[in-house]
Design a protein around this motif. Structure first.
Motif, mmCIF file in Angstrom:
data_model
loop_
_atom_site.group_PDB
_atom_site.id
_atom_site.type_symbol
_atom_site.label_atom_id
_atom_site.label_comp_id
_atom_site.label_asym_id
_atom_site.label_seq_id
_atom_site.Cartn_x
_atom_site.Cartn_y
_atom_site.Cartn_z
ATOM 1 N N GLN A 79 30.591 41.742 32.056
ATOM 2 C CA GLN A 79 31.667 40.332 32.265
ATOM 3 C C GLN A 79 30.061 38.993 32.366
ATOM 4 O O GLN A 79 29.369 39.035 32.847
ATOM 5 N N VAL A 80 30.038 38.246 31.265
ATOM 6 C CA VAL A 80 29.208 37.070 31.518
ATOM 7 C C VAL A 80 30.101 36.336 31.831
ATOM 8 O O VAL A 80 30.939 35.360 31.077
ATOM 9 N N THR A 81 29.557 35.500 32.951
ATOM 10 C CA THR A 81 29.672 34.134 33.464
ATOM 11 C C THR A 81 29.377 32.850 32.822
ATOM 12 O O THR A 81 28.227 32.694 32.733
ATOM 13 N N VAL A 82 29.625 32.260 32.131
ATOM 14 C CA VAL A 82 29.833 30.722 32.314
ATOM 15 C C VAL A 82 28.796 30.242 32.618
ATOM 16 O O VAL A 82 30.393 29.236 33.125
ATOM 17 N N ARG A 94 31.474 17.732 23.156
ATOM 18 C CA ARG A 94 30.910 16.971 21.752
ATOM 19 C C ARG A 94 32.049 18.104 20.537
ATOM 20 O O ARG A 94 32.587 17.945 19.899
ATOM 21 N N VAL A 95 31.321 19.351 21.299
ATOM 22 C CA VAL A 95 32.216 20.119 20.116
ATOM 23 C C VAL A 95 34.027 20.521 20.578
ATOM 24 O O VAL A 95 33.973 20.293 19.458
ATOM 25 N N GLN A 96 33.820 20.584 21.531
ATOM 26 C CA GLN A 96 35.717 20.648 21.804
ATOM 27 C C GLN A 96 36.480 19.834 21.147
ATOM 28 O O GLN A 96 37.616 20.002 20.979
ATOM 29 N N ALA A 97 35.501 17.764 21.165
ATOM 30 C CA ALA A 97 36.359 17.475 20.934
ATOM 31 C C ALA A 97 36.180 16.713 19.215
ATOM 32 O O ALA A 97 37.137 16.050 18.599
ATOM 33 N N SER A 231 32.821 29.870 24.551
ATOM 34 C CA SER A 231 33.733 29.231 25.559
ATOM 35 C C SER A 231 34.231 28.028 24.372
ATOM 36 O O SER A 231 35.727 27.920 24.991
ATOM 37 N N ALA A 232 33.623 27.444 24.067
ATOM 38 C CA ALA A 232 33.408 25.989 23.428
ATOM 39 C C ALA A 232 34.360 26.100 22.004
ATOM 40 O O ALA A 232 34.977 25.758 22.871
#
Length: 237
Positions: A79-82, A94-97, A231-232
């Motif tokens: 598991q990678v912690t972001v 900005r990506v999520q928006a 995640s984004a």
């Protein structure tokens, strides 16, 4: 009174029988041709239905197998912690928006220069795919015998966002990469991934890349970068 001619009568009778036999044969042949044509039509229709069913079944099976492989990969990979830097968090926001929520075929279109970015692009594609994203990559999607430019246009058009692997060769400017980047910059979301270049190099290359925000292999490895991108993007999927 006319004399009955048995020979002439028998000759005409044979002619009538032969004519009747020829007509019957013609009718039988015509009926057989119609039956054969009908059978061919029925068989062709059945074969088409079978082929369509097999294609749908193959597509479904590939999707199921892909999902199973993604789950297995996710279960077996560490598991990678972001954790985002402030600049990366601005890019994620900005990506999520901006990322469209629709039914496009791909989540991301991956653009790279093959001369020095292929290994990074292929590893990034594998990591993102394992995390559940549909990513267009030429080595996976391009089919021989079909127009390469049309297939690339298809991927560009049906991708929700773009990820650009920026390397020295990419910044040097090459026909395909320039064309891809030009198309991707018309999208609301472009995610830069820097490899063997700096943000200063990117600044000299293009002033269009918003705020020079992005991810770099100088700070994170590819699995970590893929986890940050996923995640984004998956928050909007």
């Amino acid at each position: 009174m006319a004399t009955f001619n048995a020979s002439e009568f028998n000759r005409k009778l044979r002619q009538a029988q032969q004519q009747a036999e020829r007509e019957l044969k013609r009718q039988v042949d015509a009926a057989n041709r119609k039956i054969a044509a009908h059978n061919r039509t029925v068989i062709n229709n059945y074969n088409r239905e079978v082929e369509q069913h097999n294609r749908r079944a193959d597509a479904h099976n590939q999707k199921v197998i892909g999902e199973i492989n993604r789950r297995l990969a996710a279960a077996t990979r560490p598991q990678v912690t972001v954790r985002y830097t402030p600049a990366e968090q601005e890019l994620v926001d900005r990506v999520q928006a901006a990322l469209p929520v629709d039914d496009r075929e791909y989540d991301l279109f991956c653009s790279y220069a093959r001369i020095d970015g292929a290994a990074v692009a292929e590893q990034l594609h594998a990591e993102l795919t394992a995390l559940g994203l549909d990513v267009w990559l030429d080595t996976v999607e391009i089919q021989p015998g079909k127009s390469m430019s049309r297939q690339m246009d298809h991927g560009l058009r049906l991708a929700r966002a773009g990820v650009v692997v920026l390397t020295p060769a990419y910044l040097a400017g090459r026909f395909w990469t320039e064309r891809e980047l030009g198309a991707l910059l018309h999208k609301d979301t472009v995610i830069p991934v820097l490899h063997n270049v700096t943000f200063a190099d990117v600044r000299n290359f293009s002033a269009i890349m918003q705020d020079l925000a992005g991810f770099t292999t100088a700070e994170d490895n590819i699995p970590e970068i893929a986890a940050k991108i996923a995640s984004a993007v998956l928050l909007q999927a």
